[in-house]
Design an enzyme around this catalytic site. Structure first.
Site, PDB file in Angstrom:
ATOM      1  N   GLU A 267       0.853  -1.195   0.000  1.00  0.00           N
ATOM      2  CA  GLU A 267       0.000   0.000   0.000  1.00  0.00           C
ATOM      3  C   GLU A 267       0.883   1.236   0.000  1.00  0.00           C
ATOM      4  O   GLU A 267       1.882   1.293   0.716  1.00  0.00           O
ATOM      5  CB  GLU A 267      -0.891   0.086   1.254  1.00  0.00           C
ATOM      6  CG  GLU A 267      -2.074  -0.815   1.316  1.00  0.00           C
ATOM      7  CD  GLU A 267      -2.940  -0.527   2.551  1.00  0.00           C
ATOM      8  OE1 GLU A 267      -2.849   0.599   3.103  1.00  0.00           O
ATOM      9  OE2 GLU A 267      -3.685  -1.420   2.968  1.00  0.00           O
ATOM     10  N   GLU A 321     -13.619   5.712  -0.628  1.00  0.00           N
ATOM     11  CA  GLU A 321     -14.507   4.792   0.094  1.00  0.00           C
ATOM     12  C   GLU A 321     -15.227   5.549   1.208  1.00  0.00           C
ATOM     13  O   GLU A 321     -14.645   5.896   2.228  1.00  0.00           O
ATOM     14  CB  GLU A 321     -13.691   3.624   0.661  1.00  0.00           C
ATOM     15  CG  GLU A 321     -12.992   2.803  -0.413  1.00  0.00           C
ATOM     16  CD  GLU A 321     -12.049   1.767   0.163  1.00  0.00           C
ATOM     17  OE1 GLU A 321     -12.526   0.791   0.765  1.00  0.00           O
ATOM     18  OE2 GLU A 321     -10.824   1.952   0.027  1.00  0.00           O
ATOM     19  N   LYS A 324     -15.304   4.441   5.271  1.00  0.00           N
ATOM     20  CA  LYS A 324     -14.122   4.183   6.085  1.00  0.00           C
ATOM     21  C   LYS A 324     -14.121   5.116   7.291  1.00  0.00           C
ATOM     22  O   LYS A 324     -14.400   6.312   7.163  1.00  0.00           O
ATOM     23  CB  LYS A 324     -12.836   4.388   5.273  1.00  0.00           C
ATOM     24  CG  LYS A 324     -12.620   3.344   4.182  1.00  0.00           C
ATOM     25  CD  LYS A 324     -11.183   3.326   3.711  1.00  0.00           C
ATOM     26  CE  LYS A 324     -10.288   2.729   4.779  1.00  0.00           C
ATOM     27  NZ  LYS A 324      -8.894   2.561   4.311  1.00  0.00           N
ATOM     28  N   GLU A 330      -9.007   9.435   5.112  1.00  0.00           N
ATOM     29  CA  GLU A 330      -9.193   7.994   4.959  1.00  0.00           C
ATOM     30  C   GLU A 330     -10.218   7.661   3.884  1.00  0.00           C
ATOM     31  O   GLU A 330     -10.174   6.589   3.280  1.00  0.00           O
ATOM     32  CB  GLU A 330      -9.642   7.378   6.287  1.00  0.00           C
ATOM     33  CG  GLU A 330      -8.527   7.223   7.300  1.00  0.00           C
ATOM     34  CD  GLU A 330      -7.471   6.231   6.832  1.00  0.00           C
ATOM     35  OE1 GLU A 330      -7.839   5.116   6.424  1.00  0.00           O
ATOM     36  OE2 GLU A 330      -6.280   6.587   6.850  1.00  0.00           O
TER      37      GLU A 330
END
Length: 461
Positions: A267, A321, A324, A330
């Protein structure tokens, strides 16, 4: 005046012909994490079409969702799947009954698509204290793969956060936290070494920059033009925080006797939006980080400590997203909105890099702000190094280094401007391009550094 300017530009063009970029045959790979903690994402079949349109051939999931794996069938997109943290205790049992069933149900039907299994994710910081289960679970998963004759094509690893390091600066002093070494780090690295696998590492320069804006420059964090930082222990020059963090992990694995284990960046990314206290979170910076990282990986070479070892990187993430938890950042690491519109436009493939420079690296239509071009780098002299160091480096480049310095000799086309800095820049870049722009080939003891804007264009402007 226009006629004279045209002549001047042609002379500049001739004298900087060695400033052309090259794509290395030892290039690494760019892949993407496909997270799905959201309630507004497109169906997996649409996602597969998006991936194919972008030229992405490798992704990583955080589970083994059958609808996603089924949609990927026949797409020629390889997948890293995951066994979630909450299943580690079951997978670590004294026998392999759980992992046998898990492999039968989740791996075997898709064995031709899956190239790796991530056992857990950042387990060392899991609040449920699943660390003791990690290595036994990894061993059981591997044993089940062996039982079903797929262990030779599917690697087993586990993503580790940089918080597992006790020290990360300078890079040569990288070390793991002492309480992790004997119980889990050494057994895990030994397992990876014996099975021919690699260590997955989650690397986020954004976090280090946000926490240390007073000591870490944004250019250093974004792979942009900077004079670099010298490691006081080994003299290596680092021009990106990303490279420095990777080499800290290499130093840490070497310190415990497993320096031969390879690393995959499982990541890395940069958020396009953040909270007020998250310095640097913006579309422009996210485009610069990810765009320059793609160039960094696909043009070949490794880190200053491991210059011959290509980098293999999974960008985080495919989509924003919306479910999250945590700070705003985030939920905003995505390269795409759920609508499949690009958050910002960067090339993701070697072909894209070669075409970058027209509209291949612009922000999306919402913002026409230009971001740094990717796919091209040059080596120039560092004026701050001083005349003595520049002259010594110039002599080396034109002599033992094998740079083509014919054109900066007296009377030759590129002799003027007759300055040490101009001649050194020409020689340094000739050496850099000759060596396929490998990491460390634009150093010369601090007398040179990499830039992302063509010196040709800078002079012409």
């Amino acid at each position: 005046m226009k006629f004279l300017s045209a002549i001047l530009f042609l002379a500049i063009l001739s004298c900087t012909s060695n400033f052309q970029p090259v794509l290395s045959t030892t290039a690494g790979t760019i892949a993407i994490n496909y997270g799905r903690i959201a309630d507004d994402l497109p169906p997996p079949t649409d996602v597969v079409q998006l991936l194919k349109a972008q030229g992405i051939t490798k992704i990583k999931l955080y589970d083994t969702e059958s609808t996603v794996l089924s949609a990927l069938s026949g797409s020629n997109i390889s997948v890293t799947v995951a066994l979630p943290n909450e299943q580690l205790s079951s997978a670590a049992a004294n026998n392999t009954s759980f992992t046998d069933t898990w492999v039968q149900s989740n791996i075997l039907p898709y064995k031709n698509q899956i190239d790796a299994i991530a056992v857990g994710n950042e387990v060392f910081v899991d609040p449920k204290n699943t660390t003791p289960y990690l290595v036994p679970a990894m061993k059981n998963v591997y044993a089940s793969l062996v039982k079903y004759d797929v262990a030779s094509s599917i690697k087993v690893s586990s993503p580790v956060a940089l918080s597992a390091l006790e020290n990360s600066y300078p890079s040569s002093s990288g070390s793991f936290k002492p309480d992790l070494i004997e119980p889990v780090i050494k057994p895990m690295l030994d397992f990876l070494n014996r099975t021919g696998s690699y260590l997955m590492v989650n690397v986020y320069p954004f976090f280090a920059y946000t926490d240390n804006t007073d000591t870490i420059s944004l250019d250093y964090a974004l792979f942009r033009n900077n004079s670099g930082n010298k490691d006081p222990n080994n003299g290596l020059i680092y021009t990106s925080l990303f490279d420095a963090q990777i080499d800290a992990v290499f130093a840490a694995t070497t310190a415990v006797g497993y320096g031969g284990v390879k690393i995959v960046v499982s990541e890395t990314g940069w958020p396009s939006i953040g909270d007020e206290n998250e310095a640097g979170a913006s579309k422009e910076n996210a485009a610069a980080y990810n765009g320059n990282l793609v160039r960094r990986v696909l043009t070949g070479g490794g880190t200053p400590l491991r210059p011959e070892e290509p980098l293999n990187v999974y960008l985080f993430a495919l989509f924003n997203e919306n479910q999250k938890p945590g700070p705003i950042s985030e939920r905003n690491y995505g390269l795409f909105y759920p609508s499949k519109e690009k958050v910002y436009d960067i090339p993701l493939t070697a072909a894209g890099l070669e075409n970058a420079g027209n509209d291949g690296n612009r922000m999306n239509n919402e913002s026409k702000t230009q971001v740094p071009r990717v796919g091209e780098t040059w080596c120039v002299a560092n004026e701050k190094a001083g005349e003595k160091k520049l002259q010594e480096a110039l002599d080396y480049a034109c002599g033992e280094g094998g740079a083509d310095c014919r054109w900066i000799q007296p009377g030759s086309t590129c002799y003027d401007p007759n300055t040490l800095v101009d001649h050194a820049s020409y020689a340094f870049n000739s050496y850099y391009q000759k060596n396929s722009r490998k990491s460390g080939s634009c150093d010369f003891g601090g007398a040179a550094y990499v830039v992302t804007q063509s010196p040709r264009l800078a002079t012409a402007n």
